[in-house]
Scaffold this motif. Structure first.
Motif, PDB file in Angstrom:
ATOM      1  N   GLU A  65       0.811  -1.214   0.000  1.00 48.79           N
ATOM      2  CA  GLU A  65       0.000   0.000   0.000  1.00 48.79           C
ATOM      3  C   GLU A  65       0.844   1.264   0.000  1.00 48.79           C
ATOM      4  O   GLU A  65       0.308   2.354  -0.162  1.00 48.79           O
ATOM      5  N   HIS A  66       2.138   1.152   0.194  1.00 52.55           N
ATOM      6  CA  HIS A  66       2.996   2.330   0.286  1.00 52.55           C
ATOM      7  C   HIS A  66       3.404   2.875  -1.083  1.00 52.55           C
ATOM      8  O   HIS A  66       4.108   3.871  -1.151  1.00 52.55           O
ATOM      9  N   ASP A  67       3.000   2.183  -2.169  1.00 51.53           N
ATOM     10  CA  ASP A  67       3.303   2.710  -3.498  1.00 51.53           C
ATOM     11  C   ASP A  67       2.614   4.061  -3.648  1.00 51.53           C
ATOM     12  O   ASP A  67       1.436   4.199  -3.391  1.00 51.53           O
ATOM     13  N   THR A  68       3.357   5.030  -4.081  1.00 49.99           N
ATOM     14  CA  THR A  68       2.751   6.345  -4.227  1.00 49.99           C
ATOM     15  C   THR A  68       2.018   6.438  -5.553  1.00 49.99           C
ATOM     16  O   THR A  68       2.340   5.744  -6.517  1.00 49.99           O
ATOM     17  N   SER A  69       1.067   7.312  -5.581  1.00 53.20           N
ATOM     18  CA  SER A  69       0.279   7.527  -6.792  1.00 53.20           C
ATOM     19  C   SER A  69       1.178   8.010  -7.923  1.00 53.20           C
ATOM     20  O   SER A  69       1.017   7.609  -9.072  1.00 53.20           O
ATOM     21  N   LYS A  70       2.150   8.834  -7.584  1.00 50.60           N
ATOM     22  CA  LYS A  70       3.064   9.365  -8.600  1.00 50.60           C
ATOM     23  C   LYS A  70       3.875   8.250  -9.263  1.00 50.60           C
ATOM     24  O   LYS A  70       4.048   8.222 -10.476  1.00 50.60           O
ATOM     25  N   GLU A  71       4.380   7.315  -8.470  1.00 47.12           N
ATOM     26  CA  GLU A  71       5.140   6.188  -9.017  1.00 47.12           C
ATOM     27  C   GLU A  71       4.262   5.329  -9.913  1.00 47.12           C
ATOM     28  O   GLU A  71       4.687   4.862 -10.960  1.00 47.12           O
ATOM     29  N   MET A  72       3.022   5.119  -9.493  1.00 53.58           N
ATOM     30  CA  MET A  72       2.099   4.322 -10.289  1.00 53.58           C
ATOM     31  C   MET A  72       1.770   5.041 -11.601  1.00 53.58           C
ATOM     32  O   MET A  72       1.679   4.399 -12.647  1.00 53.58           O
ATOM     33  N   ASP A  73       1.614   6.356 -11.539  1.00 54.76           N
ATOM     34  CA  ASP A  73       1.347   7.123 -12.758  1.00 54.76           C
ATOM     35  C   ASP A  73       2.519   7.045 -13.727  1.00 54.76           C
ATOM     36  O   ASP A  73       2.329   6.889 -14.927  1.00 54.76           O
ATOM     37  N   LYS A  74       3.730   7.153 -13.184  1.00 54.10           N
ATOM     38  CA  LYS A  74       4.928   7.054 -14.034  1.00 54.10           C
ATOM     39  C   LYS A  74       5.011   5.690 -14.702  1.00 54.10           C
ATOM     40  O   LYS A  74       5.319   5.579 -15.878  1.00 54.10           O
ATOM     41  N   GLU A  75       4.736   4.651 -13.933  1.00 58.34           N
ATOM     42  CA  GLU A  75       4.803   3.302 -14.477  1.00 58.34           C
ATOM     43  C   GLU A  75       3.714   3.080 -15.522  1.00 58.34           C
ATOM     44  O   GLU A  75       3.948   2.463 -16.554  1.00 58.34           O
TER      45      GLU A  75
END
Length: 169
Positions: free
Chosen positions: A91-101
């Motif tokens: 759950e610690h994945d940030t929204s920004k990292e997910m958006d980049k991926e």
């Protein structure tokens, strides 16, 4: 140190960071990216005499890198992956990292005719003229492909956003 070695070291010092950034973008693995840059540098050393104009060095090196990446797939036999070997993201994945991926995956999913010019422009910083020269295309063809790539990417991201139920506007 001889003239060839000085010339080579100057080129490597200037372009290695750009080569690595591009290699990492296309493979998403730091070790493979480093290997691609090393192979590119080795091939550049062996063929340095064929580079007649140092102003064309960046394009020349990126052509070598793209070919090395293609060779990687020619040599490699992919094995099956066991999904149990991987942990699900916490759950610690940030929204920004997910958006980049998500953006990265969508860009890499584009057809090669659109993906290559887009990556060369956005990641490697080449102009439309330089991309046209590297891909042996007309500049207008490159501009059209860049336009279409961006539109495909935009519509792909819009569809994903709408499907996920996220806010859109």
């Amino acid at each position: 140190m001889n003239r060839k070695q000085k010339r080579y070291e100057a080129l490597v010092n200037v372009y290695s960071p750009d080569l690595y950034r591009y290699a990492y973008w296309i493979c998403n693995d730091p070790d493979i990216a480093q290997d691609l840059v090393q192979e590119t540098c080795l091939r550049a050393w062996k063929n340095l005499d064929s580079l007649l104009d140092d102003k064309a060095a960046k394009g020349w090196l990126f052509i070598i890198l793209r070919r090395e990446n293609a060779r990687r797939f020619e040599r490699k036999h992919f094995s099956l992956v066991d999904i149990d070997d991987y942990e699900v993201a916490d759950e610690h994945d940030t929204s920004k990292e997910m958006d980049k991926e998500l953006l990265r995956r969508k860009m890499l999913a584009l057809p090669d005719d659109y993906k290559e010019p887009l990556l060369l422009q956005l990641i490697a910083g080449f102009s439309a003229e330089e991309i046209a020269e590297q891909l042996e295309l007309n500049k207008n063809t490159v501009l059209t492909r860049l336009f279409r790539a961006k539109n495909l990417l935009k519509s792909s991201l819009t569809v994903t956003t709408n499907r996920d139920g996220a806010a859109h506007g």
